[in-house]
Scaffold this motif. Structure first.
Motif, short mmCIF file in Angstrom:
data_model
loop_
_atom_site.label_atom_id
_atom_site.label_comp_id
_atom_site.label_asym_id
_atom_site.label_seq_id
_atom_site.Cartn_x
_atom_site.Cartn_y
_atom_site.Cartn_z
N SER A 304 0.84 -1.21 0.00
CA SER A 304 0.00 0.00 0.00
C SER A 304 0.87 1.26 0.00
O SER A 304 0.50 2.28 -0.59
CB SER A 304 -0.91 0.00 1.22
OG SER A 304 -1.77 -1.11 1.18
N SER A 348 -4.82 1.22 2.73
CA SER A 348 -4.71 -0.09 3.36
C SER A 348 -5.70 -1.06 2.74
O SER A 348 -6.88 -0.77 2.68
CB SER A 348 -4.98 0.04 4.87
OG SER A 348 -5.00 -1.22 5.48
N GLN A 349 -5.20 -2.18 2.27
CA GLN A 349 -6.09 -3.22 1.75
C GLN A 349 -7.05 -3.66 2.85
O GLN A 349 -8.25 -3.63 2.67
CB GLN A 349 -5.25 -4.41 1.26
CG GLN A 349 -6.00 -5.50 0.52
CD GLN A 349 -6.84 -6.41 1.39
OE1 GLN A 349 -8.03 -6.60 1.10
NE2 GLN A 349 -6.29 -6.95 2.46
N SER A 350 -6.49 -4.09 3.97
CA SER A 350 -7.30 -4.69 5.04
C SER A 350 -8.04 -3.66 5.87
O SER A 350 -9.08 -3.94 6.44
CB SER A 350 -6.40 -5.49 5.96
OG SER A 350 -5.45 -4.61 6.57
N THR A 353 -4.37 -2.74 9.48
CA THR A 353 -2.94 -2.73 9.75
C THR A 353 -2.66 -1.80 10.95
O THR A 353 -2.99 -0.62 10.91
CB THR A 353 -2.16 -2.27 8.51
OG1 THR A 353 -2.47 -3.20 7.47
CG2 THR A 353 -0.67 -2.25 8.74
C1 G6P Z 1 1.25 -7.08 5.09
C2 G6P Z 1 0.83 -7.78 3.81
C3 G6P Z 1 1.13 -6.90 2.62
C4 G6P Z 1 0.46 -5.54 2.78
C5 G6P Z 1 0.84 -4.87 4.10
C6 G6P Z 1 -0.05 -3.67 4.38
O1 G6P Z 1 2.63 -6.95 5.12
O2 G6P Z 1 1.49 -9.02 3.69
O3 G6P Z 1 0.66 -7.51 1.43
O4 G6P Z 1 0.84 -4.70 1.73
O5 G6P Z 1 0.64 -5.78 5.19
O6 G6P Z 1 -1.36 -4.13 4.54
P1 G6P Z 1 -2.63 -3.26 4.28
O7 G6P Z 1 -3.78 -4.19 4.59
O8 G6P Z 1 -2.58 -2.11 5.25
O9 G6P Z 1 -2.63 -2.80 2.88
#
Ligand code: G6P
Length: 608
Positions: A304, A348-350, A353
């Motif tokens: 991200s 952030s994907q999730s 984080t």
């Molecule tokens: C982890 C994952 C990555 C991701 C990072 C940030 O390290 O393995 O793929 O880019 O977290 O995660 P986010 O959910 O905040 O994008």
């Protein structure tokens, strides 16, 4: 990272708890365990390694129970081992599972040892079981014991606890670590990830920080941070209908790479119209707020963050705004100066984080105009805590190495650059050009995916090496970094990225026949300079693999030049990402690594 699932039901829960653990495997973990209430005893099973090993133990022992907790652990304190796996217990009375980190664990551990408690594991989590046992003796009920324990605990946690003397209900608590309830038929569930219980219900309650809840098969009660009984909103989401199977693909990562044309379409769909981006796609009032913005601060982690570094170029060229990009884990510790009319952007994907959330919370105390989140999970903490948000609509991303989440973040960030420009009444012709190009993007990605055969041809040469160097210039430098990250994450090949112009300031010393160099050479004003940089590699015996605009020609020792499909220059970073994803996937396949769950990594990093 760690996953929690708990259930109180009128049926046996062992199987559904283990199925829930399987659903959370994508998050990354090293061990798994379960505690099942059996009226006068608790079946306690744990296994180092895959959930399947725990399932094998369950099949052998066949424990029956209507109340239980289960966990996948990703080691923070103490090595991966069966003894460190959750659930942890205290005197066979209390069993707990925990996500997060207890920051004052040394002090609490010492005081519990003085109180006569024996520690069997090296974890910070075990002390929670002992604390609850201690306070249960004083209060005789788990809710009161949990509040007494919470008063002592510092750090982030999601906890689920069962008490040997109560075979009907269990208690959960949340502080800065995701936790939700699921309302099923004749059963109530709790989990740290909606995917774990998405097959069992589509009614969820997202607990808030400070909440404690008691659940039984028929009822639940939620208390807030002040122990006041509260009603929390029920959110309906049909998770089982969201594609979470691999289908015809070998790995989730492969499937997610090929989903990108549709995922990008989902990101832009309904957000552009005519020649421009639509108003207020980040939420009502965002267009007016954007008109006041004079400066941008981006914080994010991992992939991200790379999306943020690409977007910083777009904010400059399209929205005419200066932009600073920080690792979320660093941002709070550099005493950031916030200029007047600055906008905070988190990516952030999730949306869970820990470092990114901590940065957002920290920034809220500062003088920002507001915060915008670019996020893939609508139910996440980041989505709830940001002033404005744009969902990337990529669908669940299960592979630990991020692919479609990244390219959809880029599309979302491009929409943000356009929205800022529109609110600031800037660059209408450029906006029209980009909007037109965005419409063709899914088709160009589709074309780019056809490069697979050419990538298959070069993969063996890279798979046989221990190192690789990625080169790009300008906006392609963060894409080179993302390419290097993908390769190291899933193939365990050491890979670094450099802006090509920096080559002669150090990394050139590494070039020999064992250092493949992967370069990005789109048509641009610096293409010629980049080709000269690549000549420096060739002259020293390095093998070049160049992804290039058809107009770029060069001779590359025994390597390869792969011609890329044409698209508007501003969107080429998205296109050039695709072959790098395919390359790392094919290389990892050749090396036989665990592609979807690479060693030591987690999908959602919920500890700082
Ligand atoms: C982890 C994952 C990555 C991701 C990072 C940030 O390290 O393995 O793929 O880019 O977290 O995660 P986010 O959910 O905040 O994008």
């Amino acid at each position: 990272m760690c996953g929690i699932i708990a259930a109180a039901s009128t049926r046996n829960v062992g199987k559904l708890l283990v199925q829930g653990l399987h659903k959370m495997e994508y998050r990354g973990y090293d061990s798994a365990g379960i505690a099942l209430h059996q009226n006068d005893s608790i079946a306690h099973l744990r296994a180092l390694g895959k959930v399947q090993l725990l399932e094998d133990k369950m099949v052998a022992e066949k424990p029956k129970s209507k109340l239980g907790i289960a966990h996948t652990r990703w080691a923070t304190h103490g090595e991966p081992s069966e003894i460190n796996a959750h659930p942890h217990q205290s005197k066979n009375n209390v069993y707990i599972v925990h996500n997060g980190i207890i920051e004052n664990y040394i002090e609490l551990r010492e005081s519990l040892i003085k109180d006569g408690y024996e520690f069997l594991s090296q974890t910070d989590s075990e002390l929670i079981a002992h604390l609850l046992d201690l306070y249960l003796k004083q209060s005789n009920n788990m809710i009161d014991a949990m509040y007494l324990a919470k008063a002592k605990l510092e750090g982030a946690y999601a906890i689920a606890a069962i008490d040997i003397n109560d075979n009907e209900s269990l208690v959960v608590a949340r502080n800065k670590s995701p936790l939700l309830l699921g309302l099923g038929t004749d059963e109530i569930l709790a989990a740290s990830d909606p995917l774990a219980i998405g097959q069992l219900t589509n009614e969820f309650i997202f607990l808030e920080d400070g909440d404690v809840a008691e659940i039984s098969a028929e009822a639940y009660t939620i208390f807030d941070a002040n122990k006041k009984q509260v009603t929390r909103e029920i959110t309906k989401i049909d998770i089982s209908s969201q594609a979470t199977s691999k289908g015809e693909y070998k790995h989730y990562m492969e499937k997610e790479i090929y989903e990108q044309p549709q995922a990008i379409l989902n990101t832009i769909d309904g957000r552009i119209g005519g020649d421009d981006v639509l108003d207020n796609i980040f939420g009502l009032g965002s267009a007016e707020l954007f008109a006041q913005v004079e400066r941008i601060q981006i914080v994010a982690c991992g992939t991200s963050l790379h999306a943020g570094r690409v977007a910083a170029n777009w904010f400059s060229s399209i929205s005419e705004l200066p932009c600073q990009v920080d690792y979320a884990s660093e941002y709070r510790y550099r005493n950031p100066h916030v200029d007047k009319n600055s906008l905070l952007i988190t990516i952030s994907q999730s949306g869970e984080t820990a470092d990114t959330l901590a940065a957002l919370r920290y920034a809220k105390e500062k003088d920002y105009l507001g915060s915008v989140g670019i996020c893939n999970v609508p139910t996440s903490s980041l989505a709830r805590e940001s002033d404005f948000v744009l969902f990337t609509n990529a669908g669940p991303e299960i592979g630990v190495a991020s692919t479609k989440a990244f390219t959809t973040q880029l599309a979302g960030l491009m929409l943000l650059a356009l929205s800022l420009a529109k609110s600031r009444e800037l660059n209408p012709i450029l906006r029209k050009r980009v909007v037109t190009a965005l419409r063709t993007l899914p088709e160009v990605i589709h074309e780019t995916l056809k490069l697979k055969d050419q990538i298959l041809a070069i993969a063996p040469a890279i798979a046989s090496k221990d190192n690789a160097l990625f080169l790009g210039r300008g906006v392609f430098y963060p894409i080179a970094k993302e390419g290097a990250l993908k390769l190291k994450e899933i193939s365990y090949i050491h890979a670094e990225a450099y802006p090509a112009g920096e080559l002669k300031h150090g990394p050139l010393a590494l070039i020999d026949e064992n250092m493949p160099v992967i370069a990005l050479a789109p048509e641009s004003e610096i293409a010629e300079k980049l080709v000269s940089n690549l000549e420096e590699v060739k002259a020293r015996g390095g093998t070049l693999y160049v992804f290039a605009d058809p107009s770029v020609t060069m001779d590359v020792n025994n390597g390869a030049v792969i011609s890329m499909p044409k698209c508007d220059f501003l969107l080429t970073p998205i296109i050039y990402t695709i072959p790098l994803q395919l390359l790392s996937y094919e290389v990892a396949l050749l090396r036989g690594t665990d592609i979807d769950q690479p060693r030591n990594l987690a999908k959602s990093v919920t500890v700082e």
